[in-house]
Scaffold this active site. Structure first.
Site, PDB file in Angstrom:
ATOM      1  N   HIS A  16      87.764  78.946  66.324  1.00  0.00           N
ATOM      2  CA  HIS A  16      88.892  78.615  67.196  1.00  0.00           C
ATOM      3  C   HIS A  16      90.080  78.056  66.412  1.00  0.00           C
ATOM      4  O   HIS A  16      89.932  77.306  65.453  1.00  0.00           O
ATOM      5  CB  HIS A  16      88.464  77.605  68.266  1.00  0.00           C
ATOM      6  N   ASP A  17      91.262  78.486  66.822  1.00  0.00           N
ATOM      7  CA  ASP A  17      92.536  77.989  66.302  1.00  0.00           C
ATOM      8  C   ASP A  17      92.741  78.259  64.822  1.00  0.00           C
ATOM      9  O   ASP A  17      93.552  77.599  64.162  1.00  0.00           O
ATOM     10  CB  ASP A  17      92.692  76.489  66.607  1.00  0.00           C
ATOM     11  N   GLY A  74      86.956  75.848  62.336  1.00  0.00           N
ATOM     12  CA  GLY A  74      88.137  75.717  63.171  1.00  0.00           C
ATOM     13  C   GLY A  74      89.375  75.280  62.413  1.00  0.00           C
ATOM     14  O   GLY A  74      89.307  74.539  61.437  1.00  0.00           O
TER      15      GLY A  74
END
Length: 262
Positions: free
Chosen positions: A121-122, A139
């Protein structure tokens, strides 16, 4: 017309260009958008608020746009955005973003992403990168243009890797990697500059000499990081041809948050 295999399950709300190809047993969710000329292999799952650009080749057995592996995530409408002309090989996992951190995971253009790569994520993967088999991005990792990552390498959350850097096989990357550098190992160490990569990208002798000087200032003269940064900034005045490369290094060092690989 869009070429969708009879066994594929494509939600009627998904937006697929008329030139998209979808292989057998693939599942595509309602919030997915896929651009012109993209091919999707068999047994893929593409879900979430995922946007995929044009002329990508997604091989079989990929999970694209699944919810993030973050215990705080509670179903918020976060995103995954993939650009154009990417190759995504088998068994890759790309996750949506999480709230509070931008909420968007991005992959740019012309990336070569090999089997079993995980993009958490991200993360933000720029353009023209090469991620070898079993590359794992935790992440919030940022990879700049033309980064190469060797197989079986893990990159710690919040790490940034600068443009044209190369990370060797089976490395553990827990600090930021400056542009143009060649690093590997566990613990990670800087081995030199990515000379082969720079030559392949037609860096002139003058530009390569400037990169060598930046490497020397950072790693070979015993300077503090602050002193090395000041000396690198001064290089911009010596050659207009090298000013852009010096700016890339200067901006990276100014924004490094985890300390730089030494």
């Amino acid at each position: 017309m869009t070429q969708i295999h009879a066994t594929a399950l494509v939600d009627p709300a998904a937006e697929l260009d008329s030139s998209v190809t979808v292989g057998p047993y693939t599942v595509i969710g309602p919030h997915v958008k896929v651009g012109a000329g993209t091919t999707i292999g068999a047994h893929c799952v593409i879900e979430g608020r995922t946007t995929i650009g044009a002329h990508n080749r997604i091989f079989q057995f990929n999970s694209i746009g699944a919810v993030p592996q973050d215990k705080k995530y509670a179903g918020e409408p976060t995103e995954l955005r993939i650009g154009d002309h990417n190759t995504i090989r088998e068994f890759c996992t790309f996750n949506l973003g999480v709230p509070g951190a931008g909420g968007v995971t991005t992959v740019g253009h012309h990336n070569w992403i090999m089997a079993y790569t995980h993009i958490a994520h991200d993360c933000h993967v720029a353009n023209h990168t090469t991620l070898a088999n079993n590359t794992t991005l935790a992440g919030h990792v940022h990879l700049a243009d033309w980064v190469t990552v060797g197989g079986l390498t893990g990159i710690h959350q919040f790490v940034s890797v600068g443009a044209h850097a190369m990370i060797g096989f089976a490395s553990a990357v827990s600090q930021d990697v400056p542009p143009f550098m060649l690093v590997d190992g566990n613990p990670l160490a800087v081995r030199g500059l990515n000379l082969v990569g720079l030559k392949r990208r037609d860096f002139s002798a003058t530009r390569i000499a400037a990169v060598k000087q930046m490497h020397k200032l950072l790693y070979r003269q015993g300077l503090t990081l602050e002193a090395a940064r000041a000396a690198i900034d001064a290089l911009a005045a010596e050659s207009n041809e090298c000013a852009g490369d010096v700016e890339v290094m200067s901006r990276f060092l100014a924004s490094a948050t985890r300390g730089i690989a030494r």
